[in-house]
Enzyme design. Structure first.
Site, PDB file in Angstrom:
ATOM      1  N   GLU A  87       9.721  14.233  15.161  1.00 53.19           N
ATOM      2  CA  GLU A  87       8.649  13.632  14.378  1.00 53.19           C
ATOM      3  C   GLU A  87       9.027  12.285  13.766  1.00 53.19           C
ATOM      4  OE1 GLU A  87       7.688  16.791  11.676  1.00 53.19           O
ATOM      5  OE2 GLU A  87       6.240  17.690  13.058  1.00 53.19           O
ATOM      6  N   GLU A 118      24.167  31.569  20.757  1.00 53.36           N
ATOM      7  CA  GLU A 118      24.653  31.211  19.423  1.00 53.36           C
ATOM      8  C   GLU A 118      26.126  31.579  19.224  1.00 53.36           C
ATOM      9  OE1 GLU A 118      23.921  34.499  16.099  1.00 53.36           O
ATOM     10  OE2 GLU A 118      22.043  33.587  16.783  1.00 53.36           O
TER      11      GLU A 118
END
Length: 306
Positions: A87, A118
């Site tokens: 953004e 992970e």
């Protein structure tokens, strides 16, 4: 397997007594309970504002020396970093490489979980090498638990490369908090659904990432007042927003703002200077460059009151 004693000691994994019978509630009471828990998030973030301010300052310093802000995380934490990074270009007109988001498991993991991603410490190092991590950069490790191997490995590797590190987690005393140069640890308490850190922990992370990039971009001259004068107009709505920003700052008509925007090659900040100081595109561009993109400094240079 996880060590049960360690797991139960983690706030993010503990059971929330306020939501113990959430499955028995009617819908309105259910959302009231969730809302009540969410109210605790802003208060938790408020307590770590000094650390967030420090993080903004070191990030701004990194930008000024040509470095990047790099988010790295797994699951929800990784996705939030990617969201914040994506953004920045439309909101602040930044280069896409200025803020980067990395997630365990790569692009596939943005939409779908990748098994054991992970836990892969080596992948974190490979991912940082792939983007050519450099000492001028800032690395932000995001992990609600504060113990995600992928994130911890990234932070350790970054520090070995002379990179400043920031750690965002929800468990005080975690490995991430202890290893990062700047630790931001909002203690939001147990989740509404035990262990579902996309909830309060994720909300806290989103708030902090918003502050981090917004604060740094303000300090880089990417806004004037509270106006996003570096917005990239990728659609009709944003083109219209640019024109309204020009009108707001200069007091000119819609038609004049429209002409200035065309003459400035669609760059709102330049158009503002062209109107306010009666400059050509080239003159306005040079003036902005002289003042590192800060409109306020350019105004003062030309004797224009703020």
């Amino acid at each position: 397997m996880l060590d049960r004693d360690v797991d139960m000691a983690m706030i993010t994994e503990s059971r929330n007594p306020a939501t113990k019978y959430i499955d028995k509630l009617d819908t309105l009471d259910l959302v009231k309970v969730i809302n009540s828990e969410d109210k605790k998030v802003a208060s938790a973030v408020e307590l770590v504002l000094p650390e967030i301010a420090r993080a903004i300052e070191v990030t701004t310093a990194a930008f000024k020396r040509g470095g990047r802000l790099i988010y790295i995380g797994a699951g929800t934490s990784g996705r939030l970093g990617i969201l914040d990074a994506s953004e920045c270009p439309p909101t602040f007109g930044t280069d896409p490489d200025m803020v980067v988001g990395l997630i365990a498991g790569g692009e596939q993991a943005i939409r779908n979980p990748v098994e054991n991603a992970e836990d892969n410490r080596k992948a974190a190092i490979s991912d940082l090498l792939a983007i050519r991590l450099a000492p001028a950069d800032i690395l932000v490790g995001v992990a609600a638990s504060g113990r995600t191997p992928y994130v911890l490995s990234a932070v350790e590797f970054a520090k070995d490369q002379g990179v400043k590190t920031i750690g965002i987690s929800s468990n005080p005393g975690s490995e991430l908090e202890l290893s990062a140069d700047i630790a931001i640890t909002p203690v939001v308490g147990p989740e509404v659904i035990s262990g579902s850190s996309r909830l309060k922990s994720g909300t806290a992370q989103k708030m902090i990432l918003n502050m981090l990039t917004t604060g740094a971009m303000v300090k880089m001259g990417k806004v004037f007042g509270n106006l996003m004068v570096d917005v990239q107009a990728s659609n009709a709505k944003l083109v219209d927003r640019q024109k309204k920003i020009i009108m707001e700052v200069t007091g000119c008509t819609y038609e004049s703002a429209e002409k200035a925007l065309v003459d400035s090659q669609g760059h709102c900040k330049t158009a503002i200077l062209m109107v306010m100081a009666d400059l050509t595109y080239e003159e306005a561009t040079l003036l902005l460059d002289d003042h590192q993109g800060f409109i306020s400094a350019a105004f003062l240079d030309r004797g224009i009151p703020l």
